[in-house]
Scaffold this active site. Structure first.
Site, PDB file in Angstrom:
ATOM      1  N   TRP A   1       0.825  -1.214   0.000  1.00  0.00           N
ATOM      2  CA  TRP A   1       0.000   0.000   0.000  1.00  0.00           C
ATOM      3  C   TRP A   1       0.860   1.266   0.000  1.00  0.00           C
ATOM      4  O   TRP A   1       0.537   2.241   0.670  1.00  0.00           O
ATOM      5  CB  TRP A   1      -0.958   0.023   1.200  1.00  0.00           C
TER       6      TRP A   1
ATOM      7  N   PHE B   1     -22.893   1.752 -15.759  1.00  0.00           N
ATOM      8  CA  PHE B   1     -23.991   2.507 -15.166  1.00  0.00           C
ATOM      9  C   PHE B   1     -24.700   1.735 -14.057  1.00  0.00           C
ATOM     10  O   PHE B   1     -25.317   2.324 -13.171  1.00  0.00           O
ATOM     11  CB  PHE B   1     -25.005   2.939 -16.241  1.00  0.00           C
ATOM     12  N   THR B   2     -24.602   0.410 -14.061  1.00  0.00           N
ATOM     13  CA  THR B   2     -25.311  -0.396 -13.071  1.00  0.00           C
ATOM     14  C   THR B   2     -24.782  -0.193 -11.651  1.00  0.00           C
ATOM     15  O   THR B   2     -25.426  -0.613 -10.687  1.00  0.00           O
ATOM     16  CB  THR B   2     -25.255  -1.893 -13.426  1.00  0.00           C
TER      17      THR B   2
END
Length: 177
Positions: A65, A82-83
């Site tokens: 990280w 878009f879902t």
């Protein structure tokens, strides 16, 4: 918006047969959902975040990280989705929170252009907006994050509105000459 840290991604568009539309090596697969409230400020914030978020291990010391796409000069593959902006109405998904067709496509294009201007345009890939796609992802981890741009103050929204109106007015003046 969801991100996947991965080693390789291949994107096939079934609608156009088995044509390979996009492919990257190591980097991020970004599933881009655009809400009806999103605007140019969100695009700018998201582009900077995607390039700078520290998701990768530093190869020199193994620290997790600690490095970004920019640090490791990785690729991004953006897929319009878009879902992501759905809510359930009984047993059916409702997509009314997603920005609609042409406006969403324009803002998605703005995101791709912004990523290319902040980084290396040839490292930014995408699929075909609105097409049915088969996405194959080979994950490292895997890591999946949902990243939302922060809410904007009324002052920020007013500033964006003024800038947009000024840009439109200037464009009309240039076209009228």
């Amino acid at each position: 918006m969801l991100n996947h840290s991965k080693t390789r991604l291949i994107l096939n568009i079934h609608y156009f047969g088995d044509e390979l539309v996009g492919s990257i090596g190591r980097g991020l697969c970004v599933l881009v959902g655009i809400s009806s409230d999103d605007n140019a400020n969100d695009v700018d914030w998201m582009a900077r975040k995607l390039l700078n978020i520290r998701l990768f291990e530093d190869p020199a010391n193994g620290k997790r990280w600690s490095q970004s796409v920019l640090d490791q000069r990785l690729e991004l593959l953006c897929v319009s989705q878009f879902t992501l902006y759905h809510r359930m109405k009984g047993n059916r998904p409702d997509f009314s929170r997603a920005m609609q067709g042409p406006d969403a496509q324009a803002l998605y294009g703005t995101l791709l252009a912004r990523l290319g201007s902040l980084y290396e345009a040839d490292k930014i890939k995408d699929g075909r907006f609105g097409a049915m796609m088969q996405v194959h992802i080979q994950n490292d981890g895997p890591v999946t994050l949902e990243i939302e741009s922060p809410a904007q103050s009324q002052a920020e929204l007013d500033k964006l509105k003024r800038a947009t109106e000024h840009k439109a007015k200037s464009k009309k003046e240039v076209e009228g000459q």
